[in-house]
Write a protein that holds these residues in place. Structure first.
Motif, mmCIF file in Angstrom:
data_model
loop_
_atom_site.group_PDB
_atom_site.id
_atom_site.type_symbol
_atom_site.label_atom_id
_atom_site.label_comp_id
_atom_site.label_asym_id
_atom_site.label_seq_id
_atom_site.Cartn_x
_atom_site.Cartn_y
_atom_site.Cartn_z
ATOM 1 N N ARG A 140 0.843 -1.202 0.000
ATOM 2 C CA ARG A 140 0.000 0.000 0.000
ATOM 3 C C ARG A 140 0.875 1.247 0.000
ATOM 4 O O ARG A 140 2.098 1.147 0.129
ATOM 5 N N GLU A 141 0.240 2.399 -0.119
ATOM 6 C CA GLU A 141 0.962 3.659 -0.046
ATOM 7 C C GLU A 141 1.094 4.080 1.415
ATOM 8 O O GLU A 141 0.287 3.694 2.268
ATOM 9 N N ALA A 142 2.118 4.872 1.697
ATOM 10 C CA ALA A 142 2.401 5.259 3.075
ATOM 11 C C ALA A 142 2.685 6.753 3.155
ATOM 12 O O ALA A 142 2.823 7.440 2.139
ATOM 13 N N MET A 143 2.793 7.239 4.384
ATOM 14 C CA MET A 143 3.083 8.647 4.615
ATOM 15 C C MET A 143 4.006 8.782 5.815
ATOM 16 O O MET A 143 3.990 7.965 6.741
ATOM 17 N N ILE A 144 4.831 9.818 5.762
ATOM 18 C CA ILE A 144 5.820 10.082 6.798
ATOM 19 C C ILE A 144 5.579 11.498 7.302
ATOM 20 O O ILE A 144 5.450 12.444 6.516
ATOM 21 N N GLN A 145 5.524 11.648 8.635
ATOM 22 C CA GLN A 145 5.340 12.960 9.238
ATOM 23 C C GLN A 145 6.284 13.113 10.423
ATOM 24 O O GLN A 145 6.618 12.122 11.082
ATOM 25 N N PRO A 146 6.693 14.327 10.736
ATOM 26 C CA PRO A 146 7.449 14.523 11.972
ATOM 27 C C PRO A 146 6.521 14.308 13.166
ATOM 28 O O PRO A 146 5.331 14.637 13.100
ATOM 29 N N TYR A 147 7.051 13.731 14.216
ATOM 30 C CA TYR A 147 6.251 13.606 15.437
ATOM 31 C C TYR A 147 6.197 14.967 16.113
ATOM 32 O O TYR A 147 7.233 15.605 16.345
ATOM 33 N N LEU A 148 4.997 15.422 16.438
ATOM 34 C CA LEU A 148 4.814 16.721 17.080
ATOM 35 C C LEU A 148 4.480 16.500 18.552
ATOM 36 O O LEU A 148 3.439 15.925 18.885
ATOM 37 N N ALA A 149 5.360 16.950 19.419
ATOM 38 C CA ALA A 149 5.186 16.713 20.854
ATOM 39 C C ALA A 149 3.893 17.331 21.382
ATOM 40 O O ALA A 149 3.358 16.889 22.413
ATOM 41 N N ALA A 150 3.355 18.310 20.676
ATOM 42 C CA ALA A 150 2.131 18.975 21.137
ATOM 43 C C ALA A 150 0.947 18.017 21.242
ATOM 44 O O ALA A 150 0.013 18.277 21.994
ATOM 45 N N VAL A 151 0.968 16.903 20.494
ATOM 46 C CA VAL A 151 -0.158 15.966 20.601
ATOM 47 C C VAL A 151 -0.220 15.339 21.989
ATOM 48 O O VAL A 151 -1.278 14.854 22.400
ATOM 49 N N GLU A 152 0.904 15.375 22.719
ATOM 50 C CA GLU A 152 0.908 14.881 24.091
ATOM 51 C C GLU A 152 0.882 16.024 25.104
ATOM 52 O O GLU A 152 0.169 15.953 26.109
ATOM 53 N N THR A 153 1.665 17.075 24.855
ATOM 54 C CA THR A 153 1.763 18.158 25.834
ATOM 55 C C THR A 153 0.531 19.059 25.843
ATOM 56 O O THR A 153 0.078 19.505 26.904
ATOM 57 N N GLU A 154 -0.006 19.339 24.664
ATOM 58 C CA GLU A 154 -1.190 20.207 24.572
ATOM 59 C C GLU A 154 -2.430 19.462 24.094
ATOM 60 O O GLU A 154 -3.537 19.979 24.191
ATOM 61 N N ARG A 155 -2.230 18.297 23.532
ATOM 62 C CA ARG A 155 -3.266 17.395 23.041
ATOM 63 C C ARG A 155 -3.888 17.886 21.733
ATOM 64 O O ARG A 155 -4.045 19.085 21.477
ATOM 65 N N GLU A 156 -4.212 16.915 20.938
ATOM 66 C CA GLU A 156 -4.875 17.168 19.663
ATOM 67 C C GLU A 156 -6.298 17.648 19.929
ATOM 68 O O GLU A 156 -6.977 17.142 20.819
ATOM 69 N N ARG A 157 -6.755 18.609 19.155
ATOM 70 C CA ARG A 157 -8.093 19.175 19.323
ATOM 71 C C ARG A 157 -8.990 18.730 18.173
ATOM 72 O O ARG A 157 -8.620 18.867 17.007
ATOM 73 N N SER A 158 -10.129 18.210 18.512
ATOM 74 C CA SER A 158 -11.094 17.754 17.507
ATOM 75 C C SER A 158 -12.281 18.700 17.503
ATOM 76 O O SER A 158 -12.995 18.808 18.505
ATOM 77 N N LEU A 159 -12.472 19.364 16.370
ATOM 78 C CA LEU A 159 -13.579 20.303 16.213
ATOM 79 C C LEU A 159 -14.661 19.635 15.388
ATOM 80 O O LEU A 159 -14.413 19.193 14.257
ATOM 81 N N VAL A 160 -15.853 19.536 15.946
ATOM 82 C CA VAL A 160 -16.973 18.877 15.287
ATOM 83 C C VAL A 160 -17.878 19.917 14.645
ATOM 84 O O VAL A 160 -18.311 20.876 15.310
ATOM 85 N N PHE A 161 -18.148 19.718 13.360
ATOM 86 C CA PHE A 161 -19.036 20.605 12.612
ATOM 87 C C PHE A 161 -20.216 19.805 12.097
ATOM 88 O O PHE A 161 -20.043 18.702 11.563
ATOM 89 N N LEU A 162 -21.406 20.343 12.248
ATOM 90 C CA LEU A 162 -22.630 19.716 11.761
ATOM 91 C C LEU A 162 -23.311 20.679 10.796
ATOM 92 O O LEU A 162 -23.608 21.825 11.177
ATOM 93 N N GLY A 163 -23.504 20.242 9.575
ATOM 94 C CA GLY A 163 -24.097 21.120 8.577
ATOM 95 C C GLY A 163 -23.262 22.362 8.308
ATOM 96 O O GLY A 163 -23.797 23.401 7.915
ATOM 97 N N GLY A 164 -21.959 22.268 8.518
ATOM 98 C CA GLY A 164 -21.076 23.403 8.302
ATOM 99 C C GLY A 164 -20.935 24.318 9.499
ATOM 100 O O GLY A 164 -20.059 25.178 9.520
#
Length: 278
Positions: A168-192
């Protein structure tokens, strides 16, 4: 038998997840006839409901060609939500490159084609990346996703990448420490429109520790720009972002089968139900 709405799930969860149950209750409260259906069940008549909402199809990345064929079939018999085009596009995380080309700031990403050979150590040295995340471009639930420290890049990371690109195809990204220190934020949109936001755990596997998040004006504006860049309206979306010194960066845009955690936001299931029936 006919229905007003079909909520699509997968074999392991034939009655849907928590979000789906909340949505089904909200739809039923309006008098709508609702059913759950497993996307891979050949016995399902998809024309039995005018609206078919793709929700907990959490095995699609293991059955890519089969799921794509199902999308084509279902779209010929019912109105898919989200739309067929958006679902097909969002299956492969190469959509990040499309959004970046449309002006969205995304986590730096290098895509690797199936069968392509990459000198991973040289690539990281050139870009100044000392910790990596390597994963398939079509994935879910952290399938095939691994984090590597600097000392692992020439060996374990390169082996993992080569193993992925065999099939399969793959992807490479730098690890960002903020996903642990500040946490990833999930914004939910309904109907825009913005509904609610929550903080995720690193790699987004465990949602039980998620808590409501009050997004900043900058984060809200960023989320809206991401949806504008899609090019057509979506009924529901989760915009996953991570803070950086340069502002929010897009980790993922989820419009296929995202956990929306509507239980954290009373009234959100009812709002989505109204959008689906409107």
């Amino acid at each position: 038998m006919s229905f007003d709405v079909t909520l699509v799930t997968y074999e392991t969860l034939p009655d849907g997840g928590t979000d789906d149950q909340l949505l089904a209750q909200a739809l039923s409260a309006t008098g709508a006839r609702v059913r759950f259906a497993v996307w891979s069940d050949p016995a399902v008549d998809w024309s039995a409901a005018p609206v078919t909402v793709v929700r907990s199809t959490w095995d699609y990345f293991h059955r890519i060609a089969e799921f794509a064929a199902w999308l084509d079939l279902a779209a010929s018999q019912t109105r898919l939500v989200n739309t067929h085009r958006v679902l097909r596009w969002n299956m492969d995380k190469r959509y990040l490159a499309d959004l970046e080309a449309r002006g969205v700031a995304v986590v730096p990403t290098v895509f690797v084609r199936q069968g392509e050979s990459v000198d991973l150590a040289a690539l990281c040295a050139d870009r100044g990346w000392d910790e990596l995340v390597v994963k398939p471009t079509i994935s879910g639930g952290a399938f095939g996703t691994k984090r590597f420290a600097a000392g692992q890049i020439p060996g374990e990371a390169a082996v993992h990448l080569a193993g992925l690109t065999e099939t399969r195809e793959a992807m490479i990204q730098p690890y960002l420490a903020a996903v642990e220190t500040e946490r990833e934020r999930s914004l939910v949109f309904l109907g825009g429109g913005f509904s609610h936001a929550f903080l995720k755990s690193a790699f987004g596997i465990d949602y039980s520790a998620s808590v409501l998040h009050r997004p900043s004006a900058e984060e809200l504006a960023f989320g809206r720009r991401v949806l504008e860049a899609v090019g057509e309206p979506v009924a529901y979306a989760r915009v996953d972002i991570v803070p950086s010194a340069k502002g929010p960066l897009l980790m993922e845009l989820e419009v296929i089968e995202p956990n929306l955690l509507m239980g954290l936001a009373p009234g959100s299931a009812e709002r989505l139900a109204g959008l689906l029936l409107g």
